[in-house]
Design a protein around this motif. Structure first.
Motif, short mmCIF file in Angstrom:
data_model
loop_
_atom_site.label_atom_id
_atom_site.label_comp_id
_atom_site.label_asym_id
_atom_site.label_seq_id
_atom_site.Cartn_x
_atom_site.Cartn_y
_atom_site.Cartn_z
N GLU A 34 0.83 -1.21 0.00
CA GLU A 34 0.00 0.00 0.00
C GLU A 34 0.86 1.26 0.00
O GLU A 34 0.56 2.23 -0.70
CB GLU A 34 -0.93 0.00 1.21
CG GLU A 34 -2.03 -1.05 1.15
CD GLU A 34 -3.06 -0.85 2.25
OE1 GLU A 34 -3.24 0.30 2.70
OE2 GLU A 34 -3.67 -1.84 2.66
N VAL A 35 1.92 1.24 0.80
CA VAL A 35 2.82 2.40 0.84
C VAL A 35 3.41 2.66 -0.53
O VAL A 35 3.44 3.80 -1.03
CB VAL A 35 3.94 2.18 1.88
CG1 VAL A 35 4.99 3.28 1.77
CG2 VAL A 35 3.37 2.15 3.30
N CYS A 38 1.16 4.27 -3.00
CA CYS A 38 0.58 5.56 -2.60
C CYS A 38 0.89 6.64 -3.64
O CYS A 38 2.01 6.76 -4.13
CB CYS A 38 1.15 5.97 -1.24
SG CYS A 38 0.52 7.56 -0.64
N GLN A 40 -0.55 9.89 -2.95
CA GLN A 40 -1.12 11.03 -2.25
C GLN A 40 -0.45 12.35 -2.65
O GLN A 40 -1.11 13.38 -2.76
CB GLN A 40 -0.97 10.82 -0.74
CG GLN A 40 -1.60 11.90 0.13
CD GLN A 40 -3.11 11.80 0.17
OE1 GLN A 40 -3.66 10.74 -0.08
NE2 GLN A 40 -3.78 12.90 0.48
N CYS A 128 3.01 12.73 4.11
CA CYS A 128 3.50 11.36 4.22
C CYS A 128 3.47 10.82 5.65
O CYS A 128 2.92 9.74 5.91
CB CYS A 128 4.91 11.29 3.65
SG CYS A 128 5.52 9.61 3.38
N TRP A 132 1.25 7.43 7.10
CA TRP A 132 1.84 6.10 7.15
C TRP A 132 2.69 5.80 8.38
O TRP A 132 2.88 4.63 8.73
CB TRP A 132 2.75 5.90 5.92
CG TRP A 132 2.02 5.91 4.62
CD1 TRP A 132 2.09 6.86 3.64
CD2 TRP A 132 1.10 4.92 4.15
NE1 TRP A 132 1.27 6.52 2.59
CE2 TRP A 132 0.65 5.33 2.88
CE3 TRP A 132 0.61 3.72 4.69
CZ2 TRP A 132 -0.25 4.59 2.13
CZ3 TRP A 132 -0.29 2.98 3.95
CH2 TRP A 132 -0.72 3.42 2.68
#
Length: 222
Positions: A34-35, A38, A40, A128, A132
């Motif tokens: 998932e990281v 990302c 975002q 960030c 996370w």
């Protein structure tokens, strides 16, 4: 997908997120997936998205830096640059131990290269860490020592020192407890600071090398 929530920095050094329990290598792999997926901050990253980090459930030492530089962004290997060479010297270990995720975790405050500004690399993207960091720390319950390098990492991992100068915080390293050690960033850009503060090499580096050696030796015999 793992549910994320924002957690105050003072609760994030070693505490687990109560709503996410990362207890297996499978869950850690899913979290890292998932990281790395990302996006975002994608609109703000002129060089593209490439999260660079190193996580291992059994890691004992956490290297908390700022954000990858251009060279690391290109290679995809954390601290694959002059900063990393100096950091490994400070720690007294070679690349074999440094890149062993079962021993050393590497979590910059921003996982992607933020790009370049007028006076060097831009700061880590602010999105960030709240998104996370607590979850990744929860995945590593055995961390014994955090190397908080540079002002951004110090402000997060030592919130009581937020607002103090880097020199003041690092000078008071003995008073900040055994779990978090504030350090200047090992970048060559800090050569002037290191030359102006010789006590760092004389006092902090030997302590750091002894502490790292003790932690890793204890892990090998556990």
């Amino acid at each position: 997908m793992l549910r994320r929530r924002s957690v105050p920095p003072e609760q994030q050094v070693f505490s687990l997120c109560k709503d996410v329990e990362v207890t297996s290598s499978t869950q850690i792999t899913k979290l890292l997936h998932e990281v790395r997926a990302c996006t975002q901050c994608a609109a703000h990253l002129t060089e593209g998205v490439r999260p660079i980090l190193q996580v291992g459930r059994n890691a004992r030492i956490l290297v908390a830096g700022q954000a990858p530089g251009r060279k690391v962004h290109a290679s995809g290997v954390p601290f694959d640059d002059a900063s990393g060479a100096r950091l490994r010297t400070w720690m007294g270990i070679g690349s074999d131990l440094f890149y062993d995720a079962s021993k050393v975790a590497i979590l910059p405050m921003g996982f992607c290269y933020p790009g370049t500004g007028n006076s060097g690399d831009l700061p880590p993207r602010r999105e960030c860490a709240p998104l996370w960091r607590a979850h990744l720390l929860a995945a590593m319950p055995h961390i014994e020592l955090v190397l908080a390098m540079g002002q951004y990492a110090i402000d997060w991992h030592l919130p009581k020192c937020a607002g103090a100068t880097l020199t003041k915080t690092t000078r008071n390293w003995r008073d900040l407890g055994p779990q978090v050690l504030p350090l200047p960033h090992p970048s060559p850009r800090n050569n002037i600071w290191l030359k102006a503060n010789p006590w760092f090499a004389l006092e902090v580096v030997p302590f750091l090398q002894t502490r790292v050696s003790a932690i890793l030796s204890q892990q090998r015999t556990a």
